[in-house]
Design a protein around this motif. Structure first.
Motif, PDB file in Angstrom:
ATOM      1  N   GLY A  52     -29.492  87.883  53.927  1.00 40.10           N
ATOM      2  CA  GLY A  52     -29.088  87.289  55.193  1.00 40.10           C
ATOM      3  C   GLY A  52     -29.755  85.938  55.427  1.00 40.10           C
ATOM      4  O   GLY A  52     -30.914  85.732  55.067  1.00 40.10           O
ATOM      5  N   GLN A  53     -29.024  85.036  56.059  1.00 38.72           N
ATOM      6  CA  GLN A  53     -29.570  83.715  56.376  1.00 38.72           C
ATOM      7  C   GLN A  53     -30.764  83.809  57.315  1.00 38.72           C
ATOM      8  O   GLN A  53     -31.524  82.852  57.461  1.00 38.72           O
ATOM      9  CB  GLN A  53     -28.476  82.849  57.016  1.00 38.72           C
ATOM     10  N   PHE A  54     -30.933  84.971  57.914  1.00 41.35           N
ATOM     11  CA  PHE A  54     -31.990  85.221  58.897  1.00 41.35           C
ATOM     12  C   PHE A  54     -33.103  86.099  58.328  1.00 41.35           C
ATOM     13  O   PHE A  54     -34.040  86.440  59.048  1.00 41.35           O
ATOM     14  CB  PHE A  54     -31.376  85.943  60.105  1.00 41.35           C
ATOM     15  N   ARG A  95     -28.384  94.256  56.633  1.00 44.11           N
ATOM     16  CA  ARG A  95     -29.213  95.275  57.275  1.00 44.11           C
ATOM     17  C   ARG A  95     -28.388  96.464  57.763  1.00 44.11           C
ATOM     18  O   ARG A  95     -28.933  97.370  58.390  1.00 44.11           O
ATOM     19  CB  ARG A  95     -29.980  94.659  58.454  1.00 44.11           C
ATOM     20  N   GLN A  96     -27.094  96.462  57.484  1.00 41.37           N
ATOM     21  CA  GLN A  96     -26.192  97.488  58.018  1.00 41.37           C
ATOM     22  C   GLN A  96     -26.365  98.777  57.221  1.00 41.37           C
ATOM     23  O   GLN A  96     -25.746  98.967  56.171  1.00 41.37           O
ATOM     24  CB  GLN A  96     -24.752  96.976  57.950  1.00 41.37           C
ATOM     25  N   ILE A 124     -22.281  93.246  49.445  1.00 33.95           N
ATOM     26  CA  ILE A 124     -22.601  93.324  50.872  1.00 33.95           C
ATOM     27  C   ILE A 124     -22.804  91.899  51.385  1.00 33.95           C
ATOM     28  O   ILE A 124     -23.707  91.192  50.931  1.00 33.95           O
ATOM     29  CB  ILE A 124     -23.879  94.155  51.114  1.00 33.95           C
ATOM     30  N   PRO A 125     -21.972  91.438  52.323  1.00 33.46           N
ATOM     31  CA  PRO A 125     -22.123  90.075  52.835  1.00 33.46           C
ATOM     32  C   PRO A 125     -23.484  89.868  53.500  1.00 33.46           C
ATOM     33  O   PRO A 125     -24.091  90.815  54.021  1.00 33.46           O
ATOM     34  CB  PRO A 125     -20.989  89.964  53.865  1.00 33.46           C
ATOM     35  N   SER A 154     -31.071  79.868  53.832  1.00 34.23           N
ATOM     36  CA  SER A 154     -31.597  80.339  55.119  1.00 34.23           C
ATOM     37  C   SER A 154     -31.242  79.349  56.218  1.00 34.23           C
ATOM     38  O   SER A 154     -31.231  78.138  55.993  1.00 34.23           O
ATOM     39  CB  SER A 154     -33.124  80.479  55.047  1.00 34.23           C
ATOM     40  N   SER A 155     -30.955  79.871  57.395  1.00 33.43           N
ATOM     41  CA  SER A 155     -30.609  79.012  58.529  1.00 33.43           C
ATOM     42  C   SER A 155     -31.754  78.064  58.845  1.00 33.43           C
ATOM     43  O   SER A 155     -32.917  78.472  58.914  1.00 33.43           O
ATOM     44  CB  SER A 155     -30.286  79.857  59.761  1.00 33.43           C
ATOM     45  N   PHE A 156     -31.417  76.813  59.034  1.00 31.81           N
ATOM     46  CA  PHE A 156     -32.404  75.781  59.341  1.00 31.81           C
ATOM     47  C   PHE A 156     -31.839  74.972  60.493  1.00 31.81           C
ATOM     48  O   PHE A 156     -31.150  73.971  60.308  1.00 31.81           O
ATOM     49  CB  PHE A 156     -32.640  74.901  58.109  1.00 31.81           C
TER      50      PHE A 156
END
Length: 276
Positions: free
Chosen positions: A138-140, A118-119, A112-113, A168-170
Motif C-alpha cells: 500500500g502507498q500508505f 490490509r483487507q 492483491i491491489p 509511497s504517497s508523498f
C-alpha cells in the motif's frame, strides 16, 4: 528464502528476474494477444519467462466515468486463452472475496491491489485458493509491516507469496520510492518485486485520471535491480497514449524487448557480485 514455482517458473531465480508484464486492463482480445505474442518473442530471444498481467476489471479508477473492462467473463477468457496458447502463466487483480472464486478458475496468480493490502478476508480467500499471491504494498504502508499481510496468506497453508513495491504517497498527487523499503521487505523472507510503472504514477493528477512520469521507468528499474529485487513488474501497451487506463505510465510494447535485455544483464551482474 523459500523457493516455489509458478508453472515452470522458479521464484526466486538467481539467473533471471521474474518478469510480470502486460496491459493495465484487458481492453480487447486482439490487443492482449498482440502483447502476449511479443512477450513470447522476447522470451525466446532472451531466455526469460513472463507472467502475463492483465486486469479483468478495474475497480479502482479516479473517475466513475473511466473504463473498467469488457466484461468479467470475457476478459478472464482472454487471459485463459493466453495461458493456453502461449504456455504463459497469467495474473490478475481481485478486489472482493467473491472475485477470488471467479478469477481462480482462469489464472495462475492472484494479485492483491495496494489499496487492499490490509483487507484480511481478501488475503485469506486468496490464500485458500491455492494459487500464488502477489501483494502490492500500500502507498500508505511501512515496508516492514508488509510481512503481516503476507502472514495472513501463509496462515491458510499457502506459502507462495510475493511482495511488490509500488511507491509511497508523498503529499498529494505524488509517489516516491524509498529503496530502503526493498531491503526491509526482503528481510521478511518473501520474494520482493518492484513495480516499475505504477511507482511513477501521479495519482489523480490528470483532471479525472492519474498522471505519470514514464521517462523515469528505466532509471528506477535499474536501481531496483541493483538493490537486489527478485523480479520486476511492468504495464505495457502497443500504443500507450491510446491506452484506456494508465496511459501516462505504460511502456510501449516496441521498447520493451530492449529494456528486458538491459535489466537481465544488470540482474546477472548483481548476482555475480553477490556470489563473490
Amino acid at each position: 528464502m523459500e523457493k516455489f514455482s509458478i508453472g515452470s517458473i522458479s521464484v526466486p531465480d538467481s539467473s533471471t528476474p521474474l518478469f510480470i508484464a502486460g496491459p493495465c486492463v484487458i481492453e480487447n482480445r486482439a490487443m492482449a494477444l498482440q502483447t502476449a505474442e511479443e512477450l513470447q518473442r522476447i522470451s525466446q530471444q532472451e531466455g526469460v519467462r513472463f507472467i502475463f498481467k492483465g486486469s479483468y476489471r478495474k475497480a479502482n479508477r479516479t473517475s466513475g466515468s473511466s473504463f473498467t473492462g469488457i466484461g468479467d467473463t470475457e476478459a478472464l477468457e482472454v487471459l485463459a486463452e493466453i495461458r493456453q496458447s502461449y504456455n504463459m502463466p497469467v495474473i490478475t487483480d481481485v478486489h472482493e472475496t467473491k472475485d477470488v472464486t471467479l478469477a481462480a478458475r482462469y489464472v495462475d496468480v492472484l494479485q492483491i491491489p495496494a489499496f487492499l493490502c490490509r483487507q484480511t478476508e481478501l488475503l485469506v480467500a486468496a490464500g485458500e485458493s491455492g494459487l500464488a499471491v502477489n501483494i502490492k504494498k500500500g502507498q500508505f504502508m511501512a515496508p516492514e509491516d508488509m510481512v503481516l499481510a503476507a502472514d495472513k496468506v501463509v496462515q491458510t497453508g499457502n506459502r507462495r507469496v510475493m511482495l511488490t513495491e509500488r511507491g509511497s504517497s508523498f503529499g498529494y498527487h505524488n509517489l516516491v520510492v524509498d529503496f530502503r523499503g526493498l531491503a526491509k521487505m526482503a528481510e521478511s523472507g518473501y520474494p520482493v518485486l518492484y513495480d516499475a510503472t505504477h511507482s511513477l504514477q501521479l495519482p489523480g493528477a490528470g483532471q479525472g485520471v492519474s498522471g505519470g512520469e514514464r521517462q523515469y521507468v528505466m532509471p528506477l528499474a535499474r536501481a531496483a535491480v541493483a538493490a537486489g529485487v527478485d523480479g520486476l513488474f511492468f504495464e505495457i501497451h502497443p500504443d500507450p497514449p491510446k491506452a484506456l487506463s494508465d496511459s501516462t505510465t505504460q511502456v510501449a510494447l516496441a521498447d520493451f524487448g530492449t529494456m528486458v535485455k538491459q535489466l537481465l544483464h544488470l540482474y546477472r551482474c548483481v548476482h555475480t557480485l553477490h556470489s563473490l
